[in-house]
Design a protein around this motif. Structure first.
Motif, PDB file in Angstrom:
ATOM      1  N   VAL A 183     -19.266  -4.429 -14.322  1.00 17.97           N
ATOM      2  CA  VAL A 183     -17.869  -4.841 -14.397  1.00 17.97           C
ATOM      3  C   VAL A 183     -17.077  -3.796 -13.628  1.00 17.97           C
ATOM      4  CG1 VAL A 183     -15.902  -5.238 -15.945  1.00 17.97           C
ATOM      5  CG2 VAL A 183     -18.213  -5.824 -16.710  1.00 17.97           C
TER       6      VAL A 183
ATOM      7  N   VAL B 211     -14.185   0.602 -14.610  1.00 19.64           N
ATOM      8  CA  VAL B 211     -12.805   0.111 -14.537  1.00 19.64           C
ATOM      9  C   VAL B 211     -11.872   1.308 -14.592  1.00 19.64           C
ATOM     10  CG1 VAL B 211     -11.056  -1.340 -15.630  1.00 19.64           C
ATOM     11  CG2 VAL B 211     -13.454  -2.041 -15.695  1.00 19.64           C
TER      12      VAL B 211
ATOM     13  N   VAL C  20     -12.983  -6.373 -21.725  1.00 21.07           N
ATOM     14  CA  VAL C  20     -14.072  -5.395 -21.627  1.00 21.07           C
ATOM     15  C   VAL C  20     -14.712  -5.204 -23.006  1.00 21.07           C
ATOM     16  CG1 VAL C  20     -14.675  -3.004 -21.039  1.00 21.07           C
ATOM     17  CG2 VAL C  20     -13.079  -4.274 -19.598  1.00 21.07           C
ATOM     18  N   ASP C  21     -13.880  -5.157 -24.063  1.00 19.06           N
ATOM     19  CA  ASP C  21     -14.428  -5.043 -25.423  1.00 19.06           C
ATOM     20  C   ASP C  21     -15.327  -6.236 -25.739  1.00 19.06           C
ATOM     21  OD1 ASP C  21     -13.116  -2.695 -25.799  1.00 19.06           O
ATOM     22  OD2 ASP C  21     -11.453  -3.536 -26.982  1.00 19.06           O
TER      23      ASP C  21
ATOM     24  N   ILE D 162     -19.995  -0.268 -16.599  1.00 15.24           N
ATOM     25  CA  ILE D 162     -18.557  -0.580 -16.558  1.00 15.24           C
ATOM     26  C   ILE D 162     -17.825   0.469 -15.724  1.00 15.24           C
ATOM     27  CG2 ILE D 162     -16.448  -0.881 -17.930  1.00 15.24           C
ATOM     28  CD1 ILE D 162     -18.140  -2.219 -20.017  1.00 15.24           C
TER      29      ILE D 162
ATOM     30  N   ALA E 255     -11.105  -7.956 -15.607  1.00 14.92           N
ATOM     31  CA  ALA E 255     -11.802  -6.688 -15.835  1.00 14.92           C
ATOM     32  C   ALA E 255     -10.825  -5.581 -16.230  1.00 14.92           C
ATOM     33  CB  ALA E 255     -12.570  -6.281 -14.578  1.00 14.92           C
TER      34      ALA E 255
ATOM     35  N   LYS F 233      -8.334  -4.755 -21.533  1.00 12.48           N
ATOM     36  CA  LYS F 233      -9.191  -4.033 -22.470  1.00 12.48           C
ATOM     37  C   LYS F 233      -9.917  -5.007 -23.396  1.00 12.48           C
ATOM     38  CE  LYS F 233      -9.353  -0.287 -25.773  1.00 12.48           C
ATOM     39  NZ  LYS F 233     -10.093  -1.098 -26.755  1.00 12.48           N
TER      40      LYS F 233
END
Ligand code: SAH
Ligand code: SF4
Ligand code: F3S
Length: 468
Positions: free
Chosen positions: A133, A157, A120-121, A155, A114, A117
């Motif tokens: 996430v 993070v 996540v993308d 998200i 997580a 990057k």
């Protein structure tokens, strides 16, 4: 758990969101809801999953052992090698189908992946069926995130480490006998192949008084063994001038009188003489050290940024062996670092032959995006790397067997921690030197440290009978 319910839950408890975490109270809304958690990666992740489970149970969730029975499915992921990524998305793909039958099912991804990057993308582009996430720096916020979940992908993070959070005993510990204790988070070593400093952030030590309080508390609850956790425990305390060193911390933990103390992982760089002395001095600090080598070639070690040479590693190894009687030493080795030559690989084999490790975890190098090594050109074909790994494993396993055979007919202390997977009539446990032993004994002895006579030795385990 559908969205209107979630909003209602939020309304009902709005003022108490922080309170739920710091002084957890059961929340009617969650009582009886079921969670399933799957953990990948290292002990740190295993322990994070204990924290996540504790947080969920504190607000009323119950653990289930199959994803099919769950209201929420959590994947605590690892980013250390590429294959971890494939396993996680494979599992998620199967969970996605479960959502068709169970639209309220929530899928949650957390852990080291997580913090990448690129992952996540990828999730935003291709896996929008995931509900939440969250990263490694904000685990303690999970109850809040669940309260405030929007429809669709959420998200949460954080790229900043923030503080070290003292969460109290919020853990759902998997064992009643052995416990993990974080002593520090993150890593500043930046070995050029490794993603951990990016996924876990900079080194942050917990306060020694908090660690000692946790040890005392576990001891009182009847725990026999604690394992102090950090990516590089030798660096403990360095981020805080007023804090004690790792050797001093070990001594203080030993003085609590808890029966067994272990630690992972120690880096060969800066493994001080004081550390070796303290381990030798206190019988409750176990004579077992995991000392990752990674490579035996000075050229490759330099490219890896490991800060020691082959000779320095061997000298440290010999010093530890000489000072701590009966110590077992295991290691990690990477084969196929970019442009590792046959000569480089032979240097690794040479160290293995000289050190004759009790065990070794061996890996084929896996390029991790964002690390310096991932930019290095690499002309070594995969087949060559696989052949090296195969040869290395044969040698390593022979030494494991050779070392294990030393235990034949000897009596050793074993902490019995569970029922043997292969033969449920036996218990299994670990010697002081961390050898796995399957033991013929009465099941009432579970959780005890007993004398076991070793009757058979294999590469990865021993067999034994409890001594009367
Ligand atoms: N902090 C520990 C290691 C944590 S990662 C230490 O420094 O010893 C566990 C092991 O994974 C490492 O020791 C290394 O052998 C392996 N590893 C890390 N990054 C890797 C990569 N990119 N490819 C293959 N193996 C890797
Ligand atoms: Fe990774 Fe090196 Fe840190 Fe270990 S010490 S976690 S291998 S960067
Ligand atoms: Fe994996 Fe993260 Fe541990 S990358 S090895 S779970 S620190």
């Amino acid at each position: 758990m559908n969205l209107p319910d979630m909003l209602e839950a939020k309304k009902r408890t709005k003022d108490k969101v922080d309170f739920i975490y710091t002084n957890p109270v059961k929340n009617d809304f969650y009582v009886g809801k079921k969670y399933f958690i799957k953990t990948y990666g290292c002990q740190m992740n295993v322990h994070d999953s204990e924290e996540i489970s504790g947080l969920l149970e504190n607000i009323g969730f119950e653990r289930v052992e199959s994803e099919l029975d769950a209201d929420i499915i959590i994947l605590n992921t690892c980013a250390i090698r590429e294959n971890a990524h494939d396993k996680v998305f494979g599992f998620l793909g199967r969970c996605k189908h479960l959502k068709k039958e169970k639209p309220d099912l929530k899928l949650i991804l957390c852990g080291c992946m997580a913090q990448e990057k690129s992952v996540v993308d990828e999730i935003m582009a291709k896996h929008r069926y995931i509900d939440l996430v969250f990263g490694t720096h904000n685990i303690h916020e999970l109850p809040n995130y669940l309260m405030n979940l929007h429809d669709g992908l959420n998200i949460e993070v954080k790229s900043n480490e923030g503080n070290v959070y003292e969460t109290g005993e919020t853990y759902h510990r998997d064992s009643k006998y052995t416990a993990w204790i974080n002593i520090m988070y993150g890593c500043d070593k930046f070995c050029t192949y490794c993603i951990v400093p990016y996924t876990r952030g900079k080194e942050r030590s917990r306060k020694s008084k908090d660690i000692l309080r946790e040890v005392e508390c576990l001891k009182e609850k009847g725990y026999k063994e604690v394992t102090l956790l950090g990516q590089n425990v030798n660096a403990y305390g360095r981020d805080n001038e007023s804090e004690i060193s790792f050797a001093e911390l070990l001594r203080e933990v030993a003085k609590t009188g808890i029966e067994r103390i272990r630690f992972v992982t120690s880096h060969p760089w800066n493994f001080t003489d004081e550390m070796i002395q303290v381990i030798a001095e206190y019988p409750n600090i176990m004579p077992y050290i995991h000392l990752p080598l990674q490579s035996g070639s000075d050229r490759i070690l330099k490219l890896m940024g490991r800060r020691y040479t082959k000779e320095e590693y061997i000298a440290l190894f010999n010093k530890i062996k000489k000072t701590i009687p009966g110590v077992a030493i295991t290691t990690d080795i990477i084969v196929g670092f970019p442009n590792e030559s046959d000569e480089d690989f032979e240097e690794t084999i040479d160290v293995v032959n000289k050190c004759q490790f009790d065990g070794a975890f061996t890996f084929i190098y896996s390029p991790r995006e964002g690390t310096p090594a991932a930019k290095m050109e690499d002309a070594v074909p995969l087949k060559v790397k696989e052949d090296r790994l195969h040869r290395l494993n044969e040698i390593v396993n022979n030494y494991s067997l050779m070392n294990n055979k030393e235990y034949l007919n000897k009596t050793v202390k074993v902490l019995l921690v569970g029922y043997s997977e292969k033969d449920g009539s036996k218990l299994y446990g670990y010697t002081e030197t961390m050898k796995l032993v399957n033991v013929i004994c009465d099941e009432n002895l579970l959780g005890q440290i007993v004398d076991v006579k070793i009757t058979d030795a294999k590469s990865f385990s021993l067999d034994g009978i409890v001594e009367k």
